[in-house]
Design a protein around this motif. Structure first.
Motif, PDB file in Angstrom:
ATOM      1  N   GLN B  96       0.585  -1.358   0.013  1.00 18.25           N
ATOM      2  CA  GLN B  96       0.142  -0.106   0.103  1.00 18.25           C
ATOM      3  C   GLN B  96       0.795   1.397   0.099  1.00 18.25           C
ATOM      4  O   GLN B  96       0.208   2.264  -0.401  1.00 18.25           O
ATOM      5  N   LYS B  97       2.269   1.154   0.510  1.00 17.51           N
ATOM      6  CA  LYS B  97       3.026   2.374   0.334  1.00 17.51           C
ATOM      7  C   LYS B  97       2.585   3.381   1.273  1.00 17.51           C
ATOM      8  O   LYS B  97       2.637   4.803   0.995  1.00 17.51           O
ATOM      9  N   THR B  98       1.981   2.945   2.279  1.00 21.83           N
ATOM     10  CA  THR B  98       1.265   3.801   3.400  1.00 21.83           C
ATOM     11  C   THR B  98       2.692   4.587   4.132  1.00 21.83           C
ATOM     12  O   THR B  98       2.372   5.818   4.319  1.00 21.83           O
ATOM     13  N   GLN B 100       5.202   5.266   2.748  1.00 21.67           N
ATOM     14  CA  GLN B 100       6.009   6.271   1.879  1.00 21.67           C
ATOM     15  C   GLN B 100       5.053   7.584   1.903  1.00 21.67           C
ATOM     16  O   GLN B 100       5.361   8.573   1.816  1.00 21.67           O
ATOM     17  N   ALA B 101       3.693   7.160   1.594  1.00 19.87           N
ATOM     18  CA  ALA B 101       2.759   8.399   1.709  1.00 19.87           C
ATOM     19  C   ALA B 101       2.911   9.135   2.957  1.00 19.87           C
ATOM     20  O   ALA B 101       3.035  10.351   2.790  1.00 19.87           O
ATOM     21  N   LEU B 102       2.857   8.552   4.037  1.00 24.53           N
ATOM     22  CA  LEU B 102       3.110   9.357   5.386  1.00 24.53           C
ATOM     23  C   LEU B 102       4.164  10.296   5.457  1.00 24.53           C
ATOM     24  O   LEU B 102       4.108  11.204   6.100  1.00 24.53           O
ATOM     25  N   LEU B 103       5.311   9.699   4.843  1.00 29.12           N
ATOM     26  CA  LEU B 103       6.657  10.527   4.742  1.00 29.12           C
ATOM     27  C   LEU B 103       6.398  11.706   3.861  1.00 29.12           C
ATOM     28  O   LEU B 103       7.515  12.502   3.799  1.00 29.12           O
ATOM     29  N   THR B 104       5.639  11.943   3.183  1.00 31.70           N
ATOM     30  CA  THR B 104       5.317  13.146   2.420  1.00 31.70           C
ATOM     31  C   THR B 104       4.779  14.176   3.262  1.00 31.70           C
ATOM     32  O   THR B 104       4.519  15.406   2.858  1.00 31.70           O
ATOM     33  N   ALA B 105       4.090  13.700   4.434  1.00 31.01           N
ATOM     34  CA  ALA B 105       3.390  14.841   5.324  1.00 31.01           C
ATOM     35  C   ALA B 105       4.663  15.178   6.107  1.00 31.01           C
ATOM     36  O   ALA B 105       5.544  14.694   6.372  1.00 31.01           O
ATOM     37  N   LEU B 257      13.228   2.805   3.347  1.00 27.40           N
ATOM     38  CA  LEU B 257      12.297   4.157   3.215  1.00 27.40           C
ATOM     39  C   LEU B 257      13.347   5.240   2.763  1.00 27.40           C
ATOM     40  O   LEU B 257      12.851   6.254   2.202  1.00 27.40           O
ATOM     41  N   PHE B 258      14.346   5.122   3.277  1.00 30.72           N
ATOM     42  CA  PHE B 258      15.611   6.380   3.011  1.00 30.72           C
ATOM     43  C   PHE B 258      16.554   5.552   2.148  1.00 30.72           C
ATOM     44  O   PHE B 258      17.106   4.570   2.795  1.00 30.72           O
TER      45      PHE B 258
END
Lengths: 306, 259
Positions: B96-98, B100-105, B257-258
């Motif tokens: 779901q790449k959740t 990764q999405a959270l790390l754009t916030a 993630l990084f």
């Protein structure tokens, strides 16, 4: 305040083992400006964007965004950033509307304020009629628009769009471009990565052409085309290459074999002379067209965008 | 890995996102922690009690069903927190790449990691508490004892949630989660004194079982029946496991993630 939120990338490098993916990229982005990173797949565009918002740690160099320096202060900087990543990471557990209201929570926008902002953004991207749909029910274009809406929840000062229209049909791309222009008009700085020449030419105020992690040239799309190629290009088939090479050398224009034919730029001053000389050889196919960024890339790198 | 400051809001916001998913299907989510202990208590309590009668635990004879109940609470904690940490976090990380999405916030890695970890622990704690309530209704565990056991339930949930996250960060394919399940989880939930006292095992196997963290958790949850004299060490042992698992999990997930 907006002036303070310029973004500046200072000598960004990223290496993985022996491979240098990004090599010394520096540039700035001002509010209300659209800067494009244009390059083929693997040129280092996504890696560069990752360094700008903090998920890729530079091997060397740093990014200054307003008072914050990245990668160390990425968390603070992202409060003023909107990020549309290349991969689809919408939340399949929620409806379209809740994808926005629940993500707004991370920006401390909650309750009625979150619902109002979500409604505004769904109206902006023309998805209000799909508010209660599940994410899986959306088309590719709708998903991209929803990711953009999510990136705008916090009224960002700067937006990163990483290959935002890849895989979209022409109508969806036009729709997306309209939104990007709306953002620019509202004073938002935008960094766009693309390998679509028409997208870059149409949207970007300034372009950085990337190849193998390096900026090989930069400028406005119009200036780049004029400086590197000129105003017009002729596409030719059915004429000996040597004849065209001689013509190019004599009139100091650019020549390149391309596919089953040839390209030659027409000199800005008196193009009719070269055009007439080509036509005199009765090519099986002859097309005269305005020069474009594809020609620029072809001349600078020897390869086409793909 | 750089230590990035977590904010209470960031951790809460990530936890809240997971809670919203859980809340939308709360009835389905509540079913396993209710049905599992009921089935176990019925099957083992009624089925084996007539055969076993009483068990010798710390020198006193205890009705088998009362011996079993704390073990069921520990298993509820283990399964729910581990599976949330392992499977659900793996899916959020890789499919779901959740994350990764959270790390754009404006969330740090630590926010997202702690939010996931605390959520896994929340699910374990819910399961352990519901199991405990079932045991209370069956008159196998006192309500006051259950209330006093809540910190243990939370600690166990944090430990096994961190173990689940370590697995999520260590495996490349979802099927590989089965490996620690077969090598660690199943031996742990069968041998660690959940269904029978460990001193019935051969000495070497008993030592191995006591080494596994579920053994300490079960022993501590059985405090109303008695505690071994070295029980503070069991508590420290659990805390030590938890810190180690959480640290290893954070180190394993970070590079995903990084780059």
């Amino acid at each position: 305040m907006s002036d303070a939120l310029n973004l500046k990338a200072y000598d960004l490098w990223k290496t993985y083992g022996d491979e240098a993916v990004v090599q010394g990229i520096s540039f700035s982005l001002a509010p209300g400006e659209i800067v494009g990173l244009l390059g083929p797949n693997g040129a280092g565009k996504t890696t560069t964007v990752g360094m700008l918002f903090g998920t890729v740690i530079p091997t060397k160099g740093f990014v200054q965004f307003g008072p914050w320096q990245l990668p160390g202060q990425g968390q603070l900087a992202r409060a003023q950033m909107g990020i549309v990543t290349q991969e689809d990471n919408l939340d399949p557990d929620f409806t379209v509307f809740k994808n926005l209201t629940h993500f707004a929570h991370h920006y401390r926008i909650t309750g009625a304020a979150a619902r109002q902002r979500a409604g505004e953004l769904l109206a902006l991207v023309n998805l209000e009629h799909r508010a209660e749909a599940q994410v899986d029910e959306l088309s590719g274009g709708m998903k991209r628009k929803l990711v953009l809406a999510r990136a705008l929840l916090n009224r960002p000062k700067i937006v990163f769009l990483d290959e935002p229209t890849t895989g979209l049909d022409p109508d969806a791309r036009q729709d997306f471009w309209r939104l990007v222009q709306h953002l620019k008009a509202s004073g938002c700085g935008i960094l766009l990565t693309t390998h679509y020449m028409d997208e870059a030419q149409r949207l970007c105020d300034r372009l950085l052409l990337l190849q193998q992690g390096k900026v090989i040239d930069e400028g406005t799309p119009t200036d780049l085309v004029a400086r590197v190629i000129g105003r017009e290009v002729a596409e030719i088939e059915g004429v000996e290459a040597q004849i065209l090479q001689d013509l190019a050398a004599r009139y100091e224009t650019w020549y390149r074999a391309f596919g089953s034919g040839h390209l030659i730029s027409l000199p800005d001053r008196d193009p009719e002379v070269v055009w007439g000389a080509i036509a005199a050889h009765h090519p099986s196919r002859l097309l005269r067209r305005p020069a474009n960024l594809e020609d620029v890339f072809l001349r600078l790198t020897g390869s086409v965008l793909e | 890995m750089k230590l990035i400051t977590a904010t209470p809001w960031g951790v809460y916001s990530v936890w809240w996102r997971h809670f919203q998913v859980y809340r939308s299907t709360w009835l389905v989510n509540c079913l396993p922690p209710v049905s599992e202990p009921v089935v176990y208590l019925l099957a083992f309590g009624y089925g084996l009690s007539p055969l076993i009668g009483e068990v010798d635990y710390l020198g006193q004879m205890i009705p088998y069903a009362r011996f079993l109940a704390p073990g069921m609470i520990a298993i509820g904690v283990l399964f729910q927190s581990f599976f949330e940490g392992a499977y659900s976090s793996f899916i959020r990380l890789n499919f779901q790449k959740t994350w990764q999405a959270l790390l754009t916030a404006p969330l740090s890695y630590t926010d997202v990691f702690l939010g996931d970890w605390v959520w896994a622990a929340t699910k374990g704690s819910i399961a352990g508490t519901i199991t405990g309530l079932v045991a209370v209704l069956a008159n196998l565990y006192d309500l006051s004892s259950l209330v006093l056991s809540l910190p243990l339930i939370v600690l166990g949930s944090l430990l096994f949630g961190a173990f689940g996250l370590l697995v999520a960060g260590a495996v490349n394919k979802v099927d590989q989660v089965n490996v620690p399940i077969f090598l660690v989880i199943i031996p742990m939930f069968t041998l660690c004194g959940t269904y029978f006292p460990r001193d019935t095992l051969p000495p070497l196997l008993a030592k191995f079982a006591a080494f596994l963290p579920l053994a300490s958790l079960v022993d501590l949850l059985r405090w109303p029946l008695g505690l071994p004299p070295w029980w503070p060490l069991l508590l420290l042992w659990l805390i030590g496991w938890m810190v180690m698992m959480a640290r290893l999990a954070a180190l394993r997930i970070y590079p995903r993630l990084f780059s």
